[in-house]
Write an enzyme that holds these catalytic residues in place. Sequence first.
Site, short mmCIF file in Angstrom:
data_model
loop_
_atom_site.label_atom_id
_atom_site.label_comp_id
_atom_site.label_asym_id
_atom_site.label_seq_id
_atom_site.Cartn_x
_atom_site.Cartn_y
_atom_site.Cartn_z
CG ASN A 9 48.62 -27.32 -59.79
OD1 ASN A 9 47.91 -28.31 -59.54
ND2 ASN A 9 48.12 -26.20 -60.29
CE LYS A 11 47.95 -26.54 -63.86
NZ LYS A 11 47.88 -25.52 -64.89
CG HIS A 94 45.21 -22.86 -60.11
ND1 HIS A 94 44.77 -22.77 -61.41
CD2 HIS A 94 46.54 -23.07 -60.17
CE1 HIS A 94 45.80 -22.93 -62.22
NE2 HIS A 94 46.90 -23.12 -61.50
CD GLU A 96 44.40 -24.64 -64.57
OE1 GLU A 96 44.37 -25.63 -63.80
OE2 GLU A 96 45.38 -24.39 -65.30
CD GLU A 166 50.05 -20.46 -60.58
OE1 GLU A 166 50.95 -21.25 -60.85
OE2 GLU A 166 48.85 -20.78 -60.58
N GLY A 172 50.47 -22.50 -68.69
CA GLY A 172 50.31 -23.51 -69.74
C GLY A 172 50.49 -22.98 -71.15
CB SER A 212 55.28 -20.99 -69.00
OG SER A 212 54.03 -21.21 -69.64
#
Length: 255
Positions: A9, A11, A94, A96, A166, A172, A212
């Site tokens: 991904n 991003k 996702h 985000e 996730e 991250g 991660s």
Amino acid sequence: MRKPMMAGNWKMNMTVAEALALTRQIVQLVGDTTAVEMLLCPPSVCLHPLKAISSAMPFSLGAQNCHWQDSGAFTGEISPPMLQGLADYVILGHSERRQLFGETDETVNKKTHAALTHQLAPIVCVGESLDQNESGQTAAIITAQVQAALAGLSAEQLQSLVIAYEPIWAIGTGRAATAETAGEICGLVRNILRESHGGSVADTTRVLYGGSTKPDNIGEIMEQPDIDGALIGGASLEAASYAQMVKITAEQYGG
Ligand code: PGA
């Protein structure tokens, strides 16, 4: 058997030129692999250029989002028919997008319906926040998110489904879930699928872990029987680390 998937991904990273260079480096480093599905999810402007070089190369392509309508007055959005032929998969929901762009279980559900209507395999992302994790709500949150995303879809429609677990606190942060915890929650996802859509969907759906992941931890994560791959953010932006993760997985799966 479920083919393991290493999904990168990217991003909001990579210009077209950078995306082409990264892809070529990855392919060179990995060589030929049939044991693992390499999926690259670049920014949508990179899909067409990568598609143009993909025929001789061993990777699939995915978009990072789509709208649920086919067309219309939705400035800045991309629809499933526009992605058809360019992408095989689309990441939906996702964290985000949920946290920064107001996506909800309801919009994720609409997008999942729309993606499937246009032959795009949805990668539905689910995950709990740190607060929810620490207050023991993980199972309830994951159950609610999976059920909401798949509402109104039949087992026949879900043949291409992928789900990515996730945990938000692991994305991250450098703090991945332990392999055991990740495996346990991916197993929970499979049980939810078994109850809602039956054994065949539960047995064929690939469940990925994301948060991660890197070359150092991918081996133990992929040893978990209910984990079929990873959705990789940061480590997928470097050819060497992504290629290493693909190779470690391919060795584990004997190819
Ligand atoms: P990360 O991101 O690997 O950088 O934690 C994963 C993701 O957001 O899909």
